[in-house]
Design an enzyme around this catalytic site. Structure first.
Site, PDB file in Angstrom:
ATOM      1  N   ASP A   1    -107.061  93.419  48.156  1.00 45.80           N
ATOM      2  CA  ASP A   1    -107.680  92.338  48.927  1.00 45.80           C
ATOM      3  C   ASP A   1    -109.020  91.972  48.285  1.00 45.80           C
ATOM      4  O   ASP A   1    -109.904  92.824  48.170  1.00 45.80           O
ATOM      5  CB  ASP A   1    -107.879  92.799  50.372  1.00 45.80           C
ATOM      6  CG  ASP A   1    -108.393  91.702  51.292  1.00 45.80           C
ATOM      7  OD1 ASP A   1    -108.757  90.623  50.794  1.00 45.80           O
ATOM      8  OD2 ASP A   1    -108.435  91.931  52.511  1.00 45.80           O
TER       9      ASP A   1
ATOM     10  N   SER B   1    -107.305  88.127  59.011  1.00 46.93           N
ATOM     11  CA  SER B   1    -108.653  87.766  58.584  1.00 46.93           C
ATOM     12  C   SER B   1    -109.557  87.587  59.811  1.00 46.93           C
ATOM     13  O   SER B   1    -109.718  88.521  60.592  1.00 46.93           O
ATOM     14  CB  SER B   1    -108.589  86.518  57.707  1.00 46.93           C
ATOM     15  OG  SER B   1    -109.784  86.354  56.978  1.00 46.93           O
TER      16      SER B   1
ATOM     17  N   HIS C   1    -104.953  89.660  50.231  1.00 50.51           N
ATOM     18  CA  HIS C   1    -105.448  89.351  51.571  1.00 50.51           C
ATOM     19  C   HIS C   1    -104.401  88.659  52.437  1.00 50.51           C
ATOM     20  O   HIS C   1    -104.248  88.975  53.615  1.00 50.51           O
ATOM     21  CB  HIS C   1    -106.684  88.458  51.454  1.00 50.51           C
ATOM     22  CG  HIS C   1    -107.392  88.196  52.738  1.00 50.51           C
ATOM     23  ND1 HIS C   1    -108.098  89.167  53.411  1.00 50.51           N
ATOM     24  CD2 HIS C   1    -107.499  87.069  53.499  1.00 50.51           C
ATOM     25  CE1 HIS C   1    -108.620  88.667  54.514  1.00 50.51           C
ATOM     26  NE2 HIS C   1    -108.267  87.387  54.595  1.00 50.51           N
TER      27      HIS C   1
END
Length: 420
Positions: A328, A234, A362
């Site tokens: 995601d 991320s 994610h």
């Protein structure tokens, strides 16, 4: 007499466990349940239904689950499906050296529909799931500006050095670093906000801070001095890509569900400033559960107005591997990775690799980790969707973790040289 066995009894969290039941009547419907208590006392649990074979046995390596939290043959399904009894919690191990998670396994000789059965199980057992192998050493790091924890494998080294970065969760997250050390790497879990005397929140990214961490690793007597790798997820993937573009001695980078550009906070490196692309909160989608889908909050990265924020991947002198989940719901990470790869190829850079996983969300974490489809965001306090389908996501974690370890072993040199 019904018997339940799980082996091995003690293992790393990224290693498989075999679960078997015997002593059942033929074609008996049973419920297998797993649960653990995290370090804050919160319960995570899962269950699945099975039918015994003609010999009165159930073996999760061969027996399909007929229902429950998953269906089909999923040997690790009970671990993958562990979910919080309190909604929107994420299972994170904090004390990675001192204690394991104790996963309790139970068998009931019927379909048990309640998540917390009142009657006792027919058989029980438990396993220990560790985040560090024996001999891994944890050293707190407070040197110069850098704050974190260095995990070293047993032995004298030198070991391949890796900097490990997480994202908007902030603080110091260590579970991936301790596992990396268990696989032979000197792994620095690096905090960069929300920890110790670091800023509580981010107002900009100072790449010099991360360069200081690189030099710290290179000068450590147990770390190979040629170069270090980076693993980031991320926001950590965004920073990892920037490190690959600008900081010398980065020799391999793994970017997990990151972006193609600098986001939210400007990035600075000496006299260089890359202006951040702000997220557009008005583009957030709020689901019926109240959780937020953030995947389109930065707009189209191909917009000419966004190009000043794009990271110049062509400046990187090291191989980069993008690991992306096709489900995601935090970033449009598949598109971002494809655009980064295309930009690299346009400039003649050939060592950018893309691994894309159907059904994955994610939070791609080491294999054996449960799916976390949504959780509370520590900064905003709002629930955020991460995405992911149970089987697809957890199979992707198995593949991506192996590929991460192989990639780091392949591209980080490990030989002793004079220290910087």
């Amino acid at each position: 007499m019904i018997s339940l066995k799980a082996s091995p009894k003690t293992s790393l969290v990224d290693e498989p466990v075999r679960i078997q039941v015997w002593g059942l009547p033929p074609e008996q419907i049973i419920t297998l349940r797993a649960w653990l208590q995290d370090e804050k006392g919160k319960i995570f649990h899962s269950r699945a239904f099975y039918i015994s074979n003609t010999e009165g046995k159930v073996d999760l390596e061969h027996s399909p689950a007929t229902g429950g939290d998953f269906q089909g043959v999923c040997p690790m399904g009970l671990f993958w499906a562990l979910k919080p009894s309190t909604p929107l919690l994420r299972l994170i191990k904090r004390n990675v050296i001192g204690s394991p998670f104790h996963v309790h396994l139970e068998v009931y000789s019927h379909v048990e529909l309640t998540p917390f059965p009142k009657e006792p199980p027919a058989a029980t057992t438990s396993v220990e799931r560790w985040y560090a192998s024996p001999g891994v050493q944890r050293l707190e790091v407070r040197q110069g500006r850098i704050r974190g924890a260095l995990f070293l494998p047993p032995g004298e080294g030198p070991f391949r050095g890796v900097i490990d970065l997480f994202g908007g969760i902030g603080g110091l997250v260590e579970f991936r670093s301790s596992l990396l050390a268990s696989h032979g790497f000197a792994a620095l879990a690096l905090a960069y906000f929300g920890y110790d005397d670091l800023p509580k929140t981010l107002d900009h990214i100072d790449l010099k801070y991360f360069e200081e961490a690189v030099n710290f690793l290179l000068n450590h007597p147990k770390v190979s001095s040629i170069g270090v790798g980076v693993v980031g997820i991320s926001k950590g993937a965004e920073i990892g890509q920037a490190m690959a573009c600008f900081i010398p001695h980065i020799v391999a980078t793994v970017c997990i569900n990151g972006t193609i550009f600098v986001t939210d906070q400007d990035l600075r490196y000496g006299d260089l400033t890359i202006r951040a692309l702000p997220y557009k909160i008005e583009k957030a989608l709020i689901t019926s559960s109240g959780a937020i889908d953030c995947s389109h909050m930065y707009g189209d990265p191909r917009d000419p107005a966004h190009q000043d924020s794009v990271l110049p991947i062509e400046k990187s002198r090291c191989p980069i591997m993008f690991l992306v989940g096709e489900n995601d719901l935090c970033h449009d990470s598949v598109l971002y990775a494809k655009l980064s790869q295309s930009r690299a190829e346009k400039f003649g850079k050939k060592d950018v690799y893309l691994r894309s996983y159907p059904g994955a969300g994610h939070l791609l974490e080491p294999s054996g980790s449960p799916l976390c489809p949504a959780s509370l965001n520590a900064i905003s306090g709002a629930p955020v969707l991460w995405g992911g389908e149970l089987v697809g996501h957890c199979k992707a974690q198995e593949m991506s973790w192996r590929e991460t370890l192989d990639f780091l072993h392949r591209y980080i040199p490990c030989s002793q040289r004079n220290k910087l």
